[in-house]
Design a protein around this motif. Sequence first.
Motif, PDB file in Angstrom:
ATOM      1  N   ALA A  36      -7.393  -1.129  -3.068  1.00  0.00           N
ATOM      2  CA  ALA A  36      -7.083  -0.720  -1.692  1.00  0.00           C
ATOM      3  C   ALA A  36      -8.375  -0.471  -0.915  1.00  0.00           C
ATOM      4  O   ALA A  36      -8.481  -0.815   0.265  1.00  0.00           O
TER       5      ALA A  36
ATOM      6  N   LEU B 113       0.820  -1.207   0.000  1.00  0.00           N
ATOM      7  CA  LEU B 113       0.000   0.000   0.000  1.00  0.00           C
ATOM      8  C   LEU B 113       0.856   1.260   0.000  1.00  0.00           C
ATOM      9  O   LEU B 113       0.341   2.367   0.108  1.00  0.00           O
TER      10      LEU B 113
ATOM     11  N   LYS C   1      -9.927  -3.715   0.148  1.00  0.00           N
ATOM     12  CA  LYS C   1      -9.247  -4.253   1.335  1.00  0.00           C
ATOM     13  C   LYS C   1      -9.795  -3.593   2.600  1.00  0.00           C
ATOM     14  O   LYS C   1     -10.059  -4.273   3.600  1.00  0.00           O
TER      15      LYS C   1
ATOM     16  N   ASP D  35      -3.589   0.069  -4.850  1.00  0.00           N
ATOM     17  CA  ASP D  35      -4.166   1.393  -4.611  1.00  0.00           C
ATOM     18  C   ASP D  35      -5.546   1.451  -5.252  1.00  0.00           C
ATOM     19  O   ASP D  35      -6.064   0.455  -5.764  1.00  0.00           O
TER      20      ASP D  35
END
Length: 210
Positions: free
Chosen positions: A186, A163, A189, A182
């Motif tokens: 991201a 990240l 997540k 990203d």
Amino acid sequence: MQTNNKRKEFASLRHYFDEELPKECGNCGSRDDLQIHHVVPLTLGGNNVITNLVRLCAECHSKAHGGMELINQFEEVRRDNARNGRIPSGRPPLGYLYKDGEWEVDESTAWIVRYIFRMRFVFEYSTTHIANALTHMAIPTVNGASKWTHPVIKRIIDNPRYLGESVYDGKSYGKLIPPIIDGELAEAKRRFEKKYEGTRIKPKAPPLMA
């Protein structure tokens, strides 16, 4: 984990650590009579993680066990590297290259990292099922291992460097690394972790493994 169990764990992981650590003494640069040293000894609560290991020549290894000064020097160098966005020790993780003090995304392997994150955080597959799927698909493994395993997948999805975080010993020094994960992935997540916070995830198998 008791010290004896940690020693057994280290023995089982020695090949992996030997592949990851630079082939020179972390103190003097010697390439002769090299040994793997725990920065924080197992008897003092240290663990078998790459950030707690350094390769030393026999002389420096002996000095390290004679006092904490050398150990503290290693720790400070690694922390300083992390503060400045450099690699603290060892080799870069899957998906990255590290050249002349700079991180680079290696697209030839970064796609594997993104695929793992997508399987975990978008499709919500278990780490074991992901490992089995990658092995089944003959996707190249980390360090030329014979197959993908749960611990390897777990290390990848738990690594904050993907990240963009520069980290050492559990502390982040900011987003100093070009991220592989990203944008939407991201965010997936973050949603996944919020959804399952404090609960056990029910395993889900990819269709090809059903």
